[in-house]
Design a protein around this motif. Structure first.
Motif, PDB file in Angstrom:
ATOM      1  N   PHE A  25       0.849  -1.205   0.000  1.00  0.00           N
ATOM      2  CA  PHE A  25       0.000   0.000   0.000  1.00  0.00           C
ATOM      3  C   PHE A  25       0.872   1.239   0.000  1.00  0.00           C
ATOM      4  O   PHE A  25       0.620   2.214  -0.728  1.00  0.00           O
ATOM      5  CB  PHE A  25      -0.903   0.024   1.245  1.00  0.00           C
ATOM      6  N   GLU A  26       1.898   1.204   0.797  1.00  0.00           N
ATOM      7  CA  GLU A  26       2.755   2.384   0.907  1.00  0.00           C
ATOM      8  C   GLU A  26       3.483   2.647  -0.410  1.00  0.00           C
ATOM      9  O   GLU A  26       3.642   3.795  -0.819  1.00  0.00           O
ATOM     10  CB  GLU A  26       3.755   2.234   2.053  1.00  0.00           C
ATOM     11  N   TYR A  29       1.128   4.272  -2.689  1.00  0.00           N
ATOM     12  CA  TYR A  29       0.881   5.643  -2.238  1.00  0.00           C
ATOM     13  C   TYR A  29       2.006   6.565  -2.693  1.00  0.00           C
ATOM     14  O   TYR A  29       1.766   7.624  -3.282  1.00  0.00           O
ATOM     15  CB  TYR A  29       0.745   5.684  -0.709  1.00  0.00           C
ATOM     16  N   HIS A  30       3.245   6.149  -2.449  1.00  0.00           N
ATOM     17  CA  HIS A  30       4.370   7.037  -2.779  1.00  0.00           C
ATOM     18  C   HIS A  30       4.533   7.208  -4.283  1.00  0.00           C
ATOM     19  O   HIS A  30       5.000   8.239  -4.740  1.00  0.00           O
ATOM     20  CB  HIS A  30       5.659   6.508  -2.150  1.00  0.00           C
ATOM     21  N   LYS A  33       1.399   9.798  -4.991  1.00  0.00           N
ATOM     22  CA  LYS A  33       0.949  10.827  -4.053  1.00  0.00           C
ATOM     23  C   LYS A  33       1.041  12.234  -4.638  1.00  0.00           C
ATOM     24  O   LYS A  33       0.181  13.080  -4.402  1.00  0.00           O
ATOM     25  CB  LYS A  33       1.746  10.734  -2.744  1.00  0.00           C
ATOM     26  N   ARG A  34       2.097  12.498  -5.409  1.00  0.00           N
ATOM     27  CA  ARG A  34       2.267  13.865  -5.908  1.00  0.00           C
ATOM     28  C   ARG A  34       1.168  14.200  -6.906  1.00  0.00           C
ATOM     29  O   ARG A  34       0.586  15.282  -6.868  1.00  0.00           O
ATOM     30  CB  ARG A  34       3.638  14.036  -6.552  1.00  0.00           C
ATOM     31  N   ARG A  35       0.895  13.261  -7.767  1.00  0.00           N
ATOM     32  CA  ARG A  35      -0.132  13.510  -8.780  1.00  0.00           C
ATOM     33  C   ARG A  35      -1.489  13.761  -8.125  1.00  0.00           C
ATOM     34  O   ARG A  35      -2.208  14.678  -8.476  1.00  0.00           O
ATOM     35  CB  ARG A  35      -0.213  12.290  -9.701  1.00  0.00           C
ATOM     36  N   TYR A  37      -2.197  14.540  -4.933  1.00  0.00           N
ATOM     37  CA  TYR A  37      -2.263  15.719  -4.075  1.00  0.00           C
ATOM     38  C   TYR A  37      -2.255  17.006  -4.893  1.00  0.00           C
ATOM     39  O   TYR A  37      -2.993  17.954  -4.599  1.00  0.00           O
ATOM     40  CB  TYR A  37      -1.100  15.709  -3.079  1.00  0.00           C
ATOM     41  N   SER A  38      -1.433  17.036  -5.928  1.00  0.00           N
ATOM     42  CA  SER A  38      -1.371  18.244  -6.766  1.00  0.00           C
ATOM     43  C   SER A  38      -2.723  18.512  -7.403  1.00  0.00           C
ATOM     44  O   SER A  38      -3.174  19.663  -7.470  1.00  0.00           O
ATOM     45  CB  SER A  38      -0.306  18.092  -7.859  1.00  0.00           C
ATOM     46  N   LEU A  41      -4.958  19.935  -4.795  1.00  0.00           N
ATOM     47  CA  LEU A  41      -4.573  21.289  -4.400  1.00  0.00           C
ATOM     48  C   LEU A  41      -4.924  22.315  -5.470  1.00  0.00           C
ATOM     49  O   LEU A  41      -5.269  23.460  -5.177  1.00  0.00           O
ATOM     50  CB  LEU A  41      -3.060  21.321  -4.117  1.00  0.00           C
ATOM     51  N   GLU A  51      -5.192  17.849   1.406  1.00  0.00           N
ATOM     52  CA  GLU A  51      -4.671  16.629   2.035  1.00  0.00           C
ATOM     53  C   GLU A  51      -5.814  15.696   2.405  1.00  0.00           C
ATOM     54  O   GLU A  51      -5.722  14.482   2.223  1.00  0.00           O
ATOM     55  CB  GLU A  51      -3.841  16.985   3.278  1.00  0.00           C
ATOM     56  N   ALA A  54      -6.968  14.086  -0.768  1.00  0.00           N
ATOM     57  CA  ALA A  54      -5.998  13.101  -1.249  1.00  0.00           C
ATOM     58  C   ALA A  54      -6.105  11.827  -0.420  1.00  0.00           C
ATOM     59  O   ALA A  54      -6.093  10.713  -0.943  1.00  0.00           O
ATOM     60  CB  ALA A  54      -4.579  13.679  -1.185  1.00  0.00           C
ATOM     61  N   GLN A  55      -6.232  12.018   0.874  1.00  0.00           N
ATOM     62  CA  GLN A  55      -6.378  10.862   1.764  1.00  0.00           C
ATOM     63  C   GLN A  55      -7.613  10.053   1.380  1.00  0.00           C
ATOM     64  O   GLN A  55      -7.563   8.830   1.275  1.00  0.00           O
ATOM     65  CB  GLN A  55      -6.500  11.359   3.204  1.00  0.00           C
ATOM     66  N   GLU A  56      -8.717  10.746   1.158  1.00  0.00           N
ATOM     67  CA  GLU A  56      -9.969  10.068   0.817  1.00  0.00           C
ATOM     68  C   GLU A  56      -9.858   9.342  -0.518  1.00  0.00           C
ATOM     69  O   GLU A  56     -10.354   8.219  -0.672  1.00  0.00           O
ATOM     70  CB  GLU A  56     -11.114  11.079   0.784  1.00  0.00           C
ATOM     71  N   PHE A  58      -7.141   8.058  -1.903  1.00  0.00           N
ATOM     72  CA  PHE A  58      -6.349   6.841  -1.723  1.00  0.00           C
ATOM     73  C   PHE A  58      -7.137   5.781  -0.966  1.00  0.00           C
ATOM     74  O   PHE A  58      -7.070   4.587  -1.280  1.00  0.00           O
ATOM     75  CB  PHE A  58      -5.036   7.148  -0.996  1.00  0.00           C
TER      76      PHE A  58
END
Lengths: 196, 264, 288
Positions: A25-26, A29-30, A33-35, A37-38, A41, A51, A54-56, A58
């Motif tokens: 999972f991690e 995520y990594h 994550k940038r795509r 979250y960006s 945002l 954030e 983004a959390q939701e 994922f």
């Protein structure tokens, strides 16, 4: 991530995530994550809210990862899920996802106003921070279409399907968004020149 | 082509590249009309530069911490190599002495917390990190919790249920490359585990009907401690988080003290 | 005829037996309450401990302590003793008795200035209209404290919810592992509430010149205040969302404000200091 020698591919991570492995999972995520979250945002210019979104996104993805069969790219799946999460949030807040007008306004947005003024263009590259700030200032409807098309690369037919408008509307919203951004950027540049 | 016609076709701008989509007279108009040329150039530039924004922002590490916590809560993380932090119900040792040691243990737990809170981690030490594993049994802590808290005159003690030991492992988290770890952390966790085992053994002997309750609460407080520690791995300078870690240790000490009062 | 007579005798014997058993049961029920009375001086110290059972404390006369113990079982006794101004009462389970069956409920009438120490696993524990120091501890006990002033109030529970109403002018410290804490009109020089996963709800005006600290790990914190509240606020959640629903004046502080995660500001004359902290719970400051 763990030792690079042990780094796993995205496909392996997906299979291991289906088994419930936290490291998998991690990894996923990594990778994305940038795509994610960006995108959040750009659409809701508030880091804390972005954030949360983004959390939701994922979480929704990871909950459904057991159903992913690889028919489409994982990133496309995640991308689409993120957009849905963000748009749902905007709708919940009563913010317009896209404006209702269909046709281009003829007078006040026309380049005709600039005739005879030899209006200077935005030469060279655009300051990224200024562009981000300018996008943040866009009305939500314009911002949605601009971010989806010019930032995220969705086609107009995809945008029309996602936000529930016509292709023509999507195109006109995008054009208006770009015109507004141009105005904002020129203004910012002029202000910066004044202050030195 | 006239400027008004340029105006009409601009919305058809695709992928920042007008040239491929438009007829030759469009190009010649741009050559003769600086205003339209500037406009097209600017809009193309904006569309092109916007692409670079697609992946330019990074969320804070806390986002993964929260995602992992929620995945654990929902049982989606089922790491086979993780070990349970608590000893499952198995051979009960008879303790002939009173549980006098619980009081100094409670103090030791608090002192351990104070040590961890005050310890400054060595920078760039690449060691294994423990993941947060808050096993919050209360539904209020899930994503479904209601947006407003209304006063409830009939508050009932249903906020906790005993959680099976298998739901609160001590996982080994694959460490992201940009994480700074605390060298003191693994030592503290090892000491707490042995005390937890003793604690539950005594409870099993002296108040067997309460074992499940204390076990559940112990899992909760341990998970809270781990969660804050994991956060501090990423944000060692966060003073509020350090204070929260101290509070979490105090909660554990409180649990020991309540047990001591109860089973003596 | 002899058979009939025998049957009549048998019947009579049966009836007598039934009546006797009923009387004995009634007698045992009638004996299930015991009263204890003690004479004390000012600031007496009273301690009551029961594993399973309710404890209720109310004000009585100035120099007398009256305890009514209601026995739900014959397998439990009351150990009680008085040493000067100190009274200690505890339930004592007879050997082999299941504690949940060995149940005694206590009702106390005590001098309003007496200090009390109550302990029960499942409670409930209730105290009202007193002015001495209160120490209450329960595992799952529901704790209810109302109309108390001037004394120190210490409450500890594992899961039991705690409710304080009209508690004024004293030091208040409430700790719970996962119980909810609800405070209505609670003011004093120090009011501290901590819960791990329980919620903290405060409805009041934060008095004046007091220090208020509410802390949770995962539980939400909500403070409902009047428009004329006079306090300096600081709220921070490491992972949870933080918001305030009415404007605060900026406040110079070494702590940075972070949109959505913390706020700092003052209202009115900032007479009291209010600190709201959580690790991942949500924090909300609302105007009534």
């Amino acid at each position: 991530m763990t030792d690079p020698k042990q780094r796993i591919t995205e496909a392996e991570a997906i299979e291991q995530a289906k088994q419930g492995h936290e490291a998998a999972f991690e990894t996923l995520y990594h990778l994305h994550k940038r795509r994610v979250y960006s995108l959040c945002l750009r659409m809701v210019p508030n880091p804390a809210q972005a954030e949360d979104l983004a959390q939701e996104a994922f979480l929704q993805l990871f909950r459904k990862i057991g159903t992913f069969r690889g028919e489409s790219a994982f990133s496309t799946w995640l991308h689409r899920m993120t957009v849905n999460v963000v748009l749902m949030q905007l709708r919940k807040k009563g913010l317009p996802v896209v404006s209702l007008e269909e046709t281009l306004e003829s007078e006040d947005e026309s380049p005709r106003k600039e005739f005879g003024t030899q209006d200077a263009k935005l030469t060279g590259s655009i300051d990224r921070l200024q562009l981000q700030r300018a996008i943040d200032k866009l009305p939500p409807g314009y911002r949605t279409v601009f971010v989806l098309h010019d930032v995220e690369g969705f086609e107009h037919n995809e945008i029309a399907q996602i936000v529930g408008c016509s292709i023509g509307n999507s195109k006109s919203q995008l054009h208006k968004a770009r015109l507004k951004l141009r105005d904002y950027l020129k203004f910012m540049r002029a202000e910066k020149a004044k202050t030195g | 082509m006239k400027c008004s016609e340029v105006e009409r076709v601009l919305p058809e701008l695709v992928d920042g590249s007008l040239a491929a989509a438009f007829p030759a007279d469009f190009e010649s108009h741009l050559e003769s009309c600086p205003a339209c040329a500037n406009l097209v150039s600017d809009l193309t530039l904006i569309a092109t530069e916007a692409r670079d924004l697609a992946e330019c922002d990074e969320p804070s590490p806390r986002v993964w911490v929260r995602i992992a916590a929620q995945l654990r809560d929902e049982g989606l993380i089922r790491d086979p190599e993780s070990r349970p932090i608590l000893v499952p119900a198995s051979p009960r040792r008879r303790w002939t002495s009173t549980a006098w040691w619980l009081a100094p243990v409670a103090a030791a737990v608090l002192a351990a917390g104070a040590y961890v809170v005050s310890h400054k981690p060595a920078p760039q030490v690449a060691t294994q990190v423990s993941a947060p594993a808050p096993t919050n049994p209360a539904p209020q802590n899930s994503a479904q919790k209601s947006p407003d808290i209304s006063p409830n005159p009939a508050l009932v003690a249903t906020t906790s249920q005993p959680v099976p030991a298998t739901h609160s492992p001590t996982p080994k988290l694959a460490k992201p490359s940009d994480v700074v770890a605390s060298a003191a952390y693994p030592t503290v966790e090892h000491e707490a585990s042995a005390e937890d085992q003793q604690f539950l053994s005594v409870v099993s002997t002296r108040a067997p009907s309460l074992r499940a309750t204390y076990e559940g609460q112990l899992q909760t407080v341990n998970a809270n401690i781990r969660e804050v520690q994991a956060y501090l791995e990423h944000y060692p300078g966060d003073q509020d988080a350090r204070q929260q870690l101290m509070d979490a240790y105090q909660q554990k000490a409180l649990l020991y003290q309540i047990a001591l009062d109860r089973i003596q | 005829m002899a058979v009939l007579q025998q049957a009549r005798i048998d019947y009579t014997n049966t009836v007598v037996t039934v009546v006797l058993v009923t009387c004995l049961s009634a007698a045992s029920l009638a004996q299930s309450k015991k009263e204890y009375s003690y004479t004390v001086g000012p600031r007496a110290n009273i301690s009551v401990e029961t594993q399973y059972g309710a404890i209720s404390v109310k004000p009585g006369s100035a120099n007398q302590v009256l305890v009514t113990a209601t026995f739900k079982s014959d397998n439990v006794e009351v150990d009680q003793q008085q040493n000067g101004n100190r009274i200690e009462i505890a339930s004592h389970l007879l050997r082999g008795t299941d504690p949940q069956i060995g149940h005694i409920d206590y009702e106390l009438l005590i001098p309003p200035d007496a200090n009390i120490n109550l302990r029960s696993s499942n409670g409930p524990l209730s105290v009202e209209r007193l002015q001495g120091d209160l120490t209450l501890e329960g595992t799952d006990a529901v704790v209810d404290i109302r109309e108390v002033e001037n004394g120190h109030v210490h409450v500890r529970t594992m899961r039991g919810p705690v409710t304080l109403t009209d508690v004024r002018n004293g030091h208040v410290e409430i700790d719970s592992i996962s119980g909810d804490i609800q405070m209505k009109s609670v003011t004093g020089p120090l009011v501290q509430a901590r819960s791990g996963s329980g919620r903290i709800l405060y409805d009041g005006d934060f008095g004046s010149d007091g220090d208020y600290k509410f802390t949770t790990h995962t539980g939400d914190i909500e403070a409902l205040v009047p428009a004329d509240v006079s306090a300096a606020f600081r709220a921070h959640s490491v992972l949870g969302r933080v918001r305030h629903d009415f404007p605060l004046k900026p406040r110079h502080s070494r702590f940075r404000e972070e949109a959505g995660r913390s706020f700092i500001g003052t209202s009115g004359q900032a007479a009291s200091e209010v600190l709201l902290r959580s690790f991942s719970g949500r924090i909300r400051l609302k105007q009534r």
